[in-house]
Write a protein that holds these residues in place. Structure first.
Motif, PDB file in Angstrom:
ATOM      1  N   TYR A 148       0.871  -1.139   0.014  1.00 36.51           N
ATOM      2  CA  TYR A 148       0.004   0.048  -0.005  1.00 36.51           C
ATOM      3  C   TYR A 148       1.074   1.343  -0.231  1.00 36.51           C
ATOM      4  O   TYR A 148       0.564   2.523  -0.613  1.00 36.51           O
ATOM      5  CB  TYR A 148      -0.814  -0.212   1.239  1.00 36.51           C
ATOM      6  N   THR A 163       2.699   1.855  -3.103  1.00 39.81           N
ATOM      7  CA  THR A 163       1.786   2.336  -4.425  1.00 39.81           C
ATOM      8  C   THR A 163       1.307   3.632  -3.853  1.00 39.81           C
ATOM      9  O   THR A 163       1.043   4.210  -5.249  1.00 39.81           O
ATOM     10  CB  THR A 163       0.501   1.219  -4.315  1.00 39.81           C
ATOM     11  N   LEU A 221       1.612   3.788  -8.332  1.00 40.00           N
ATOM     12  CA  LEU A 221       1.312   2.425  -9.142  1.00 40.00           C
ATOM     13  C   LEU A 221      -0.208   2.261  -9.291  1.00 40.00           C
ATOM     14  O   LEU A 221      -1.055   2.907  -8.997  1.00 40.00           O
ATOM     15  CB  LEU A 221       1.881   1.360  -8.577  1.00 40.00           C
ATOM     16  N   GLY A 277      -2.947  -2.044  -6.449  1.00 37.67           N
ATOM     17  CA  GLY A 277      -2.183  -2.076  -5.231  1.00 37.67           C
ATOM     18  C   GLY A 277      -2.908  -1.431  -3.855  1.00 37.67           C
ATOM     19  O   GLY A 277      -2.456  -2.215  -3.013  1.00 37.67           O
ATOM     20  N   TYR A 278      -3.671  -0.692  -4.105  1.00 41.20           N
ATOM     21  CA  TYR A 278      -4.198  -0.311  -2.957  1.00 41.20           C
ATOM     22  C   TYR A 278      -5.227  -0.989  -2.152  1.00 41.20           C
ATOM     23  O   TYR A 278      -5.230  -1.570  -1.058  1.00 41.20           O
ATOM     24  CB  TYR A 278      -5.112   1.038  -3.050  1.00 41.20           C
TER      25      TYR A 278
END
Length: 532
Positions: A406, A409, A414, A418-419
Motif C-alpha cells: 500500500y 503504491t 502505481l 495495489g491499494y
C-alpha cells in the motif's frame, strides 16, 4: 416421562489444570464430547444454565449481538462522509464538524467503562436492552436534528449506548459456548464488527443518489428498532452462577467411580424445570450485590499488566489505527488526484478491500479450534491456551507485506489495484488477531472476563486515537513510503512476532503470572459464573 428423558443435559468431567489456561479434557464414560474431548466449562445440571441451551438458541443470540456490533460501528463511522455538508448546513468550520465523528468515537470506546460494570451488577439482558434503547432513540434524534448541538447530543447518546456492543458479544460467547467453540464464534462476531466500518460506503452512495444525509440515520433507526424487538424476544439472561464442586479424584483411583455416582444421584433429584418462554422475556434480572461497580472499573486497569491482555490491546489498537484511520485518510486523497482522477463519489470504495479481506478470512474461522483440538489429542487430552495460535503464523508476514504494498503504491502512484490488494492483505491478517488473539487472552485469563474486556476497550481506543493524531500531516510531510511502508510496518511486525513468542513461552508466562499478586487480586474478585 422424566425430565432427563425429555431433555438431554450435557455432562462433563473436564477440569482446570494447575495453571490458568491449562485444562484437562480427558473424557470418561458418560461424558459429552467434541473432537473426542470432554466439554469445558462444565455446565450445571440445570437446563437454565446457558451452556445447556440448544445450539439454535445460542446461535440466535450470537447473530443478534453480532448485528448490533455491525450497526453500532456503521452508525459511528458512516457520517464521516457528511463532514463538508454539516459544515455548510450548520455554518461551522469543517474541523468543528469533524467533531461529530471524533467525539462520538471517543464516547463509543469508553462506554464500556460504565456499561460493563453495569451488566455485571444488573445482568446482561437489562443492560443490553437499555443500551439498544439509547441506540434507537439516539439515531432517531440524529435524523431529526436541526442544529450542530442537537446532532452532537444525539450522536453521543447512540454512541454511548452502542459502545457496549464490543464487549457484550465476547462476554456472551464466554457465557454460552464451550471452549472448543470460542474461536469460531468470536470469528463471526469479528467479521460483523469489522464490516461495520464500511458504513461510509453506504452513506456516500445514499448521498450520491440525491438523498439527504438524514436518510442514513432513518435507515439505521429502522434496523435498530427491529433488532431491539428481536433482542427482547430471544436474548435471554446469560449470567449464571455455577456451584463449583470439589475436584474429582483421579480417574484411575478407586474412589473416582463412587464419587461420580454420588454426584449423579444428588443431581438427578434436584434438576429444576426449564424457564418458560414468557419467563425469559422478563426485562430485568436479579441484582448481584457482590459485584462492586466502581471497584470493577478500578480493577480493570490492572489487566494492562497481564501480557496476553496487553498483546490483544496493542493488536486491536494498531490494526484499527491502520485500517480505520490510515487507509481511510489517505486513499480518498490519492485516488481523486492524478494519475487516477477518480470521481469524489467513489473515494469510499476502499471499503471493498476491507470486505474482500474479511470475506477471504471467514472460511478459516474454525481453524484455531481444530488445531487446538488436534494438539490436545497429541498432548494426551491436556489443553494449553497457546495451542490455537499456530494458525496465526501466515498473518505475521502477510500484514506487513500488505502495508509495504500500500505504501509503495501511494508513494510511486502505481496501479490502483495495489491499494485494494494492500488493504485486503492487512484486513485478512487483522481478522486473525481480532479473533484468535482475543480468544487466547480469554482462554488464558479465566478469572474475570468482564474486567479484562474493559481494559481491552480502553487500551485499544487510546492506541488507535494516538495513532490518528496529526497522522495525515505526518504522512504528507514525510512520505507514504517512509511512514506506511516503513514506520508503521516496523510497528506492526514487532506486534505480530509476539505469536511465536507466546507459542514458545506462553505457558511459562502464565505460570509466572499465576504466582503474582495480580492473580490473587483477579481471583478474589471473580464470579463463579465467569470462571471458565
Amino acid at each position: 416421562m422424566t425430565l432427563q428423558q425429555r431433555t438431554h443435559l450435557v455432562h462433563s468431567h473436564a477440569h482446570a489444570g494447575d495453571v490458568p489456561g491449562t485444562v484437562d479434557l480427558r473424557a470418561t464414560e458418560g461424558d459429552d464430547t467434541a473432537y473426542g474431548q470432554a466439554l469445558y466449562p462444565v455446565p450445571a445440571e440445570d437446563p437454565n444454565d446457558p451452556l445447556q441451551w440448544t445450539n439454535r438458541k445460542k446461535s440466535t443470540i450470537l447473530i443478534i449481538c453480532a448485528l448490533y456490533s455491525f450497526f453500532g460501528n456503521a452508525a459511528l463511522l458512516g457520517p464521516s462522509v457528511y463532514i463538508e455538508i454539516y459544515a455548510e448546513e450548520f455554518d461551522i468550520a469543517p474541523t468543528v464538524a469533524s467533531g461529530l465523528v471524533s467525539y462520538p468515537n471517543l464516547v463509543y470506546g469508553f462506554g464500556s467503562l460504565l456499561l460493563v460494570p453495569a451488566y455485571l451488577k444488573f445482568g446482561r439482558r437489562p443492560v443490553m436492552l437499555f443500551s439498544m434503547l439509547m441506540f434507537v432513540f439516539g439515531l432517531l434524534g440524529a435524523s431529526q436534528a436541526t442544529t450542530y448541538g442537537g446532532l452532537m447530543t444525539a450522536r453521543i447518546i447512540h454512541a454511548l449506548g452502542s459502545g457496549v456492543c464490543e464487549a457484550l458479544p465476547v462476554q456472551l460467547v464466554n457465557d454460552i459456548f464451550f471452549l472448543h467453540e470460542r474461536g469460531k464464534r468470536l470469528g463471526y462476531y469479528t467479521v460483523c464488527l469489522c464490516w461495520g466500518s464500511t458504513g461510509p460506503l453506504y452513506a456516500g452512495y445514499m448521498l450520491s443518489a440525491g438523498y439527504s444525509w438524514r436518510l442514513y440515520f432513518y435507515v439505521l433507526f429502522a434496523f435498530a428498532g427491529v433488532l431491539f424487538v428481536t433482542a427482547f424476544l430471544f436474548v435471554e439472561e446469560s449470567r449464571y452462577l455455577r456451584k463449583l464442586d470439589a475436584p474429582l479424584p483421579s480417574p484411575s483411583s478407586e474412589k473416582y467411580e463412587k464419587e461420580v455416582d454420588i454426584r449423579q444421584i444428588e443431581t438427578v433429584a434436584t434438576i429444576p424445570p426449564r424457564k418458560t418462554f414468557t419467563q425469559t422475556l422478563k426485562p430485568w434480572s436479579s441484582v448481584d450485590h457482590d459485584a462492586e461497580f466502581f471497584m470493577t472499573i478500578a480493577r480493570s486497569f490492572t489487566y494492562f499488566l497481564v501480557p496476553s491482555v496487553l498483546w490483544v490491546i496493542t493488536s486491536f489498537g494498531i490494526y484499527i489505527g491502520l485500517g480505520a484511520l490510515t487507509f481511510n485518510y489517505t486513499f480518498p486523497i490519492k485516488i481523486v488526484a492524478p494519475p487516477y482522477k477518480w470521481n469524489q463519489i467513489n473515494s469510499g470504495l476502499i471499503a471493498l478491500g476491507n470486505v474482500i479481506g474479511y470475506a477471504l478470512a471467514v472460511p478459516l474461522t474454525n481453524t484455531s479450534d481444530r488445531l487446538a483440538a488436534y494438539l490436545t489429542r497429541k498432548n494426551n487430552g491436556i489443553r494449553e491456551a497457546e495451542m490455537r495460535l499456530g494458525v496465526m503464523l501466515p498473518a505475521v508476514i502477510i500484514a506487513p507485506a500488505g502495508l509495504i504494498l500500500y505504501g509503495l503504491t501511494a508513494q510511486r502512484d502505481l496501479h490502483w489495484v495495489g491499494y485494494f490488494a494492500g488493504v485486503a492483505m492487512v484486513d485478512w491478517s487483522s481478522y486473525f488477531y481480532f479473533t484468535f488473539a482475543l480468544a487466547y487472552a480469554v482462554d488464558s485469563q479465566t478469572s474475570s472476563t468482564s474486567e479484562m474486556l474493559i481494559a481491552m476497550n480502553l487500551g485499544k481506543q487510546a492506541i488507535s486515537f494516538g495513532m490518528g493524531i496529526y497522522l495525515l500531516e505526518w504522512i504528507l510531510e514525510t512520505g507514504y513510503a517512509n511512514v506506511i511502508a516503513g514506520a508503521f510496518t516496523a510497528v506492526l511486525l514487532a506486534n505480530n512476532i509476539m505469536v511465536p513468542l507466546f507459542m514458545w513461552k506462553g505457558k511459562a508466562i502464565r505460570r509466572f503470572m499465576a504466582s503474582t499478586w495480580l492473580a490473587e487480586l483477579h481471583l478474589k474478585t471473580a464470579t463463579t459464573g465467569e470462571i471458565a
